[in-house]
Every structure is written in C-alpha cells, then in structure tokens.
Scaffold this motif. Structure first.
Motif: not given
Length: 373
Positions: A128-137
């Motif tokens: 469930l860790k959140p990320f601001p962008s797809e690249s960081k995911l």
C-alpha cells in the motif's frame, strides 16, 4: 464591500489568524499566499474548510501554526480514508469479481497534493505504499524482487535506486552540497538541510501533553513520549541493562565489545561514540565560551558550567534513595549507588582484587607498577 474594507490592524509585530482570529507573533504566523507553494495552503483552506480566500480580500492573510497543523492533520486523515476505501474496493472486487470505479485523490482534495497510486501486488500480498508517479512505482517494485542494479565501485555495496547510490558515494567523498546560509553547516541531503533550518526559526510546534516540553520535529516528540511510559524494551544481553531506544542499546554494546571506532586526529585518543569525539575535539581549540557570571571561570562545555554553578548555589539535585545522600552530578550518584549493592566490577588482572570504583583500581595498579600514589 469586503474586498475594499481593511481589517483592523493589531499591535506591531502581531498577526491575526484568518481561521481562528487568534493573535500570534509575526514569526509564528504563516502567510496564506507566501512561498514556497503559495497555492497549496490557499487551496487546502478552500477544500477542507469551505472558505473562499483571495489575495487582497480585506481579511487577514496569515494563519497561526496551530491552524496550519490542524489543516495538515485533516489532509492526512482524508488521504488515509481514501486509501482505506480503495483497499476495501480491491478486496471486494477480489471476492465478488465486481469492477469498481477508480477514485483519484486529486479530484477530491486540491491541485498540488500528491495523487493516490494504483495499488500493486508483491509476492506476499498487497503493498500500500503511495507514489506520486508511475516511474517511482516502477523503481519501488524492484525492492520486492531484491533487484539491485547500482553498485558502488569503492565498497561494492549495491542499491535498488541510482539516487541511493549517489547519496552513498558522498560517504566516501565527504561531499556535502547543501549548506545552511545562517551557520554554514553542510549536509549530504536537501531534506536534512530543510530540517536543520527549523532550528534557526526558534519555533517548536510539537508539545508534550505531559511535561509541556516542545520540539521542532514530530518524530522527536514521538521519541520523547516513550520516556513517560517507563517501558525499556531494548535489553543488553551482557549486563541486562535496558534502554528506551534501540540506538541507545547499540551505543551501549560498544562498551562491552571495547570497540572505539572514533579516533581523534590530533592526540589519537579513541572513543566509543561519535558525539564523544566531537565534544573532545573542543579541548584542542583552547576556546572556553561558557563563562560563570559569578567568578568568571570559563568552561569548554556548557555542562561544565552547569555543574560549576551548583558550587555557588549549593544545589544537589540527585539524591540516593537508600541513604538520602545528595550529589551535584548524576554520574556521582551512580557510582555511590554501587556501594550499596556490594558489587565490585573493576578487577585487577594481576592479583584479582576487585574495586567498586574505577579510580580505586587505577590507584591500586600503581602499587604493582611502583608508581607513587
């Protein structure tokens, strides 16, 4: 006409909060339209409080730190609710195979807030860790598969992200690119400089509800609160001494391992802890900035001055619970307490005689070496 009316001014140096109308010193107030993100605070007020704020509308254009903190807590609470809702939808769709409608956080809060990422799965279930962008995911997913593509050429340590390797290399080069403009202290990371800058503001927004002590950082308040619980979960396997924080136990263990990793470059004296070395180096500068106002005697460290002042006041704040004898220094009380236990931890390696205090052993050793006491 509210737009042209002027809000009554307060005394010089005092500002009024737009939300609670409380007055606060100018340095403890935050401008709604100020830097570094002038739109963020304004939009949060509009979204969470349903209050329209505009530059030059005639109302106060600042908020107090208390209201700003409450806004941040409300935003965090809404984010947690949205995450819980999406997790529930995902579980429901797994059970009933129903396609659910996707809810985006930026549609519900305001522009400038980080968006809620797509929940992804790993080998052990849902992450469930959140990320601001797809690249960081994508970068984060490597942590689940243990993929470490970036290797240090100096010590061969590997990292998941290139950014982590860049930060690590600074430990070898000593590079600290982020410098405080006030005290010129340097840091390896930008966020550490940002945290440091709060020291110069003098603002301590996080207050302990028990002893009212204030802190600059929320994490510091959390660590402080553990002191009031009395719980010491981290226990030494050698002497069974307990500690509130894990890092304190790690520092203590060095005293058993006799590992003195920090060496003075001037006199080559070694220390268990880095802060002990930093404190020791001040002795070589010859500076004694802490001066007694009564007898003008100077000290290298502030603690030396504090202890010295007690010789003028007669204060002895540390009292033995067994015999009620008082001491000016906590360490002297600790040494005295051992005399009641009968324990003699300092043993002579030559004749095996034991002593309650280290100084007693040092004096005794001179009887073997022939040195005069």
């Amino acid at each position: 006409m509210r737009g042209v009316s002027r809000w009554p001014e307060l005394n010089t140096g005092t500002m009024e909060c737009r939300l609670c109308l409380g007055s606060a010193p100018a340095e403890s107030s935050v401008s709604i339209f100020g830097d570094p993100h002038p739109e963020l605070l304004e939009q949060r007020i509009r979204t969470c409080c349903q209050i329209q704020v505009k530059r030059g509308d005639g109302f106060p254009d600042t908020v107090c730190l208390s209201c700003k903190t409450n806004l941040e807590l409300l935003i965090s609470f809404r984010k947690a609710c949205f995450r819980s809702n999406e997790t529930s939808q995902l579980k429901l769709s797994d059970c009933l195979e129903i396609k659910t409608e996707e809810v985006l956080l930026e549609d519900l809060i305001c522009d400038g807030e980080p968006s809620l990422p797509t929940i992804h799965r790993n080998n052990s279930g849902i992450c469930l860790k959140p990320f601001p962008s797809e690249s960081k995911l994508v970068l984060h997913k490597r942590s689940h598969c243990k993929e470490k593509l970036f290797k240090c050429d100096v010590c061969l340590k590997s990292f998941t992200r290139k950014y982590d390797l860049v930060l690590h290399l600074r430990s070898h080069t000593g590079e600290k690119p982020y410098k405080c403009e006030i005290c010129l202290k340097s840091f390896t990371q930008k966020y550490k400089l940002s945290q440091h800058n709060k020291l110069h503001t003098g603002i301590r927004p996080y207050k302990c509800n028990i002893c009212l002590k204030s802190f600059i950082h929320k994490s510091s308040l959390g660590a402080h609160n553990k002191l009031h619980t009395g719980i010491k979960p981290h226990k030494c396997d050698f002497c069974l001494k307990s500690f509130i924080h894990k890092y304190r136990l790690a520092l203590h263990l060095r005293s058993h391992m006799r590992e003195k990793s920090y060496e003075c470059e001037i006199c080559l004296k070694s220390f268990y802890h880095k802060n002990s070395l930093v404190s020791h180096k001040k002795l070589h500068t010859g500076l004694k900035p802490h001066e007694c106002d009564i007898c003008l005697k100077s000290f290298v460290h502030k603690r030396g001055l504090v202890l010295h002042l007690r010789s003028h006041t007669g204060e002895k704040p540390y009292k033995c619970e067994i015999c009620s004898k008082s001491f000016t220094d906590k360490s002297n009380l600790g040494v005295h307490t051992i005399s009641h236990t009968g324990i003699k931890p300092h043993k002579c390696d030559i004749c095996l005689k034991s002593f309650g205090r280290k100084r007693g052993l040092v004096l005794h050793l001179r009887s073997h070496t022939g040195k005069q006491v």
